[in-house]
Design a protein around this motif. Structure first.
Motif, short mmCIF file in Angstrom:
data_model
loop_
_atom_site.label_atom_id
_atom_site.label_comp_id
_atom_site.label_asym_id
_atom_site.label_seq_id
_atom_site.Cartn_x
_atom_site.Cartn_y
_atom_site.Cartn_z
N ASP A 74 2.54 18.29 13.50
CA ASP A 74 2.72 17.58 12.35
C ASP A 74 1.38 16.85 11.75
N LEU A 75 1.58 16.68 10.43
CA LEU A 75 0.23 16.13 9.89
C LEU A 75 0.57 14.89 9.03
N LEU A 76 -0.22 13.67 9.27
CA LEU A 76 -0.32 12.66 8.81
C LEU A 76 -1.27 12.45 7.54
N LEU A 77 -1.10 11.99 6.34
CA LEU A 77 -1.93 11.71 5.44
C LEU A 77 -1.79 10.31 4.92
N LEU A 78 -2.90 9.49 5.17
CA LEU A 78 -3.13 8.25 4.74
C LEU A 78 -3.91 8.41 3.67
N HIS A 79 -3.79 7.50 2.71
CA HIS A 79 -4.73 7.25 1.23
C HIS A 79 -4.60 6.12 0.67
N THR A 80 -5.66 5.99 -0.05
CA THR A 80 -5.61 4.65 -1.06
C THR A 80 -5.51 5.02 -2.32
N ASP A 81 -5.21 4.07 -3.24
CA ASP A 81 -4.59 4.29 -4.77
C ASP A 81 -5.88 4.76 -5.40
N GLY A 82 -5.70 5.78 -6.39
CA GLY A 82 -6.75 6.49 -6.83
C GLY A 82 -7.17 7.77 -6.48
N LEU A 83 -6.57 8.33 -5.44
CA LEU A 83 -6.94 9.65 -4.62
C LEU A 83 -6.71 10.42 -5.62
N VAL A 84 -5.49 10.61 -6.31
CA VAL A 84 -5.03 11.53 -7.54
C VAL A 84 -5.45 11.09 -8.89
N HIS A 118 0.78 -1.22 -0.03
CA HIS A 118 0.06 -0.01 -0.14
C HIS A 118 1.05 1.26 0.06
N PRO A 119 0.41 2.26 -0.52
CA PRO A 119 1.11 3.43 -0.54
C PRO A 119 1.36 3.79 1.01
N ALA A 120 2.83 4.47 1.13
CA ALA A 120 3.12 4.71 2.45
C ALA A 120 2.58 5.96 2.99
N PRO A 121 2.14 6.34 4.24
CA PRO A 121 1.85 7.54 4.78
C PRO A 121 2.64 8.71 4.65
N LEU A 122 1.97 10.09 4.36
CA LEU A 122 2.95 11.38 4.00
C LEU A 122 3.05 12.04 5.25
N LEU A 123 3.84 12.64 5.52
CA LEU A 123 4.38 13.25 6.60
C LEU A 123 4.47 14.92 6.39
N PHE A 124 3.77 15.70 6.56
CA PHE A 124 3.90 17.01 6.62
C PHE A 124 4.34 17.99 7.75
N ARG A 125 5.52 18.72 7.69
CA ARG A 125 5.74 19.31 8.93
C ARG A 125 6.61 20.63 8.19
N ASN A 126 6.04 21.73 8.91
CA ASN A 126 6.83 23.22 8.71
C ASN A 126 6.48 23.56 7.38
N GLY A 127 5.57 23.02 6.74
CA GLY A 127 5.15 23.60 5.17
C GLY A 127 5.89 22.69 4.23
N THR A 128 6.33 21.60 4.53
CA THR A 128 6.95 20.73 3.62
C THR A 128 6.55 19.25 3.93
N GLY A 129 6.76 18.31 2.74
CA GLY A 129 6.20 17.01 3.10
C GLY A 129 7.21 15.89 2.43
N ARG A 130 7.11 14.77 3.06
CA ARG A 130 7.69 13.74 2.54
C ARG A 130 7.00 12.41 2.71
N ARG A 131 7.35 11.31 2.08
CA ARG A 131 6.93 9.83 2.16
C ARG A 131 7.68 8.95 3.23
N LEU A 132 6.97 8.59 4.18
CA LEU A 132 7.78 7.78 5.20
C LEU A 132 8.20 6.36 4.41
N HIS A 133 9.61 6.08 5.06
CA HIS A 133 10.01 5.00 4.45
C HIS A 133 9.39 3.68 4.69
N ALA A 134 8.93 2.81 3.87
CA ALA A 134 7.85 1.74 4.20
C ALA A 134 8.89 0.56 4.47
N PRO A 135 8.31 -0.19 5.39
CA PRO A 135 8.74 -1.36 5.68
C PRO A 135 8.40 -2.46 4.64
#
Length: 470
Positions: free
Chosen positions: A406-416, A365-382
């Motif tokens: 901090d803001l965590l964004l979890l999503h499923t495929d097809g969101l975009v 599944h797509p890894a969660p995205l972490l947003f902090r201080n106006g930038t974001g990154r994808r968490l490293h998936a196990p």
């Protein structure tokens, strides 16, 4: 057939040959256009809508072909009625329009009947045999249709009404055919009915085409009704299973951190069936919070039921204290053991408010995205494979330290829509400046929906946003 003086007006003069030729050309062009569209739109026959459309195309072509031959017959002249039954016209080519249209005249003064050769062919009679009189004609008709024929003939002879009706005849070989009869009385100089003439057309193939259209339309309606019922049940099941909350969910314990949570489900714009996407957030007995999103492949009530089963299993295992990696392993075993094979993907995490840490695992599944201080990154998936792909799969875990805000964004495929993989992630990461301006998780979800919710999407999607609160 020679023209007759009808009950109240003389026979109309036939149109000029040029005008009929023009009509023939138009009919043939239209027939070619319909045939081209029919070939372009034919599928594999599995879709009731396609079957119904194909039946309509076939019916239209059948009638256009008849129209073409009718016009050709009009141009070339009327069908002759033989002067004597001993010399009937030659049998027409089987399958042609002329083999399906015949004419007859019954003389009431002499009780004689004259049939065209085509009528012998339609009724399956020997051309050398004498034509049947009006009294004998019902012997060819199915018993249940004889009163209809008798009424039509009586109305014509007694009340001078035109004949226009259908009945079924039985040919000598036992074949039943549908015949359409049109005609009118011929009035003598003293005002009495001298004879009756009629044109009879074999419409068996046309009625079969119309029946096919009717049956496929009814099948389509039944299919649509089943689809509507299934959609309603799937929606009700989805609404009963997914968390009903909107806005924030705060942990009630004093001195503990809390999460501001919001989520949204975006249905497919090209598929009326509900998919197997889910989102979930649940306060656990040890004070931690379960966060999960997932997707079971397919659409419809069976997939929605499977999604409800998986979501219930996730909640139960999390409540029992299972860690995310173990939850993924058991979900994989659960799907592997189901009667109907299914594949799924999921992210499952436990947020520990005392240390602001997220422990999570994923299954293809797509890894969660972490947003902090106006930038974001994808968490490293196990490590983790799709659920249901292999027995005994082992799923790794990862741990992420979070900060207030901090803001965590979890999503499923097809969101975009129209984007997958890295391209979709980059589109979501581009929202970081706008997320930084949001005051609540609900504001951030609204931003996602405004950005991607109006575009047509081929699949369902879910988004879950969690903001770490002081």
């Amino acid at each position: 057939m020679p023209s007759h003086l009808s009950a109240d007006h003389p026979a109309a003069q036939p149109p000029g040959r040029g005008s009929v030729d023009a009509l023939i050309s138009q009919a043939r062009r239209l027939k070619g256009d319909v045939d081209a569209v029919r070939r372009d739109t034919q599928g594999d026959g599995s879709d009731p809508q396609e079957r119904w459309q194909r039946a309509l195309y076939d019916l239209a072509l059948h009638q256009l072909n008849d129209l073409d031959e009718h016009l050709a017959q009009l141009r070339d002249g009327p069908l002759p009625v033989p002067a004597a039954p001993e010399a009937p016209a030659a049998a027409p080519r089987p399958g042609s329009l002329l083999s399906r249209v015949g004419s007859a005249e019954w003389n009431l003064l002499t009780d004689e009947a004259s049939w065209s050769g085509e009528l012998y062919h339609i009724l399956g009679r020997d051309p050398a045999a004498p034509a049947l009189t009006l009294d004998e004609l019902p012997s060819l008709v199915l018993a249940e249709d004889r009163p209809k024929l008798t009424a039509m003939v009586t109305d014509c002879l007694v009340d001078a009404r035109p004949i226009d009706g259908e009945f079924h005849i039985v040919r000598p070989d036992g074949e039943v055919r549908t015949v359409h009869m049109m005609g009118e009385p011929v009035i003598d100089t003293d005002g009495s009915t001298a004879s009756m003439w009629a044109v009879l057309r074999d419409v068996s193939e046309l009625r079969r085409s119309q029946l096919a259209v009717s049956e496929t339309r009814d099948s389509l309606h039944r299919h649509e009704h089943r689809a509507q019922t299934e959609h309603r049940v799937a929606v009700e099941l989805q609404e009963a299973v997914l968390p009903p909350w909107r806005g924030s969910l705060r942990l009630p314990r004093q001195g503990r951190q809390s999460l501001d949570l919001a989520a949204h489900y975006l249905p497919s714009s090209t598929n009326t069936l509900i998919g197997g996407d889910w989102y979930d957030a649940l306060e656990l007995t040890d004070g931690e919070t379960l966060l999960s999103v997932g997707d079971l492949t397919g659409h419809g009530i069976a997939v929605t039921s499977g999604m409800a089963m998986l979501l219930g299993a996730v909640r139960g295992m999390a409540m029992a204290g299972s860690q995310p990696g173990q939850v993924m392993s058991w979900l994989n075993q659960l799907l592997d053991a189901t009667v109907q094979p299914a594949l799924g993907s999921a992210v499952c995490g436990r947020y520990r408010p005392s240390s602001r840490t997220l422990v999570w695992a994923q299954a293809g599944h797509p890894a969660p995205l972490l947003f902090r201080n106006g930038t974001g990154r994808r968490l490293h998936a196990p490590d983790g494979v799709l659920l249901g792909t292999t027995s005994g799969a082992v799923y790794g875990q990862a741990e992420e330290m979070l900060e207030v805000g901090d803001l965590l964004l979890l999503h499923t495929d097809g969101l975009v829509p129209q984007h997958t993989g890295t391209a979709a992630v980059n589109r979501l990461l581009d929202l970081a400046p706008r997320f930084a301006e949001g005051y609540t998780a609900q504001d951030c979800v609204r931003t996602v929906v405004e950005e991607f919710g109006e575009t047509e999407r081929e699949d369902d999607a879910c988004v879950l946003i969690a903001r770490v609160m002081p």
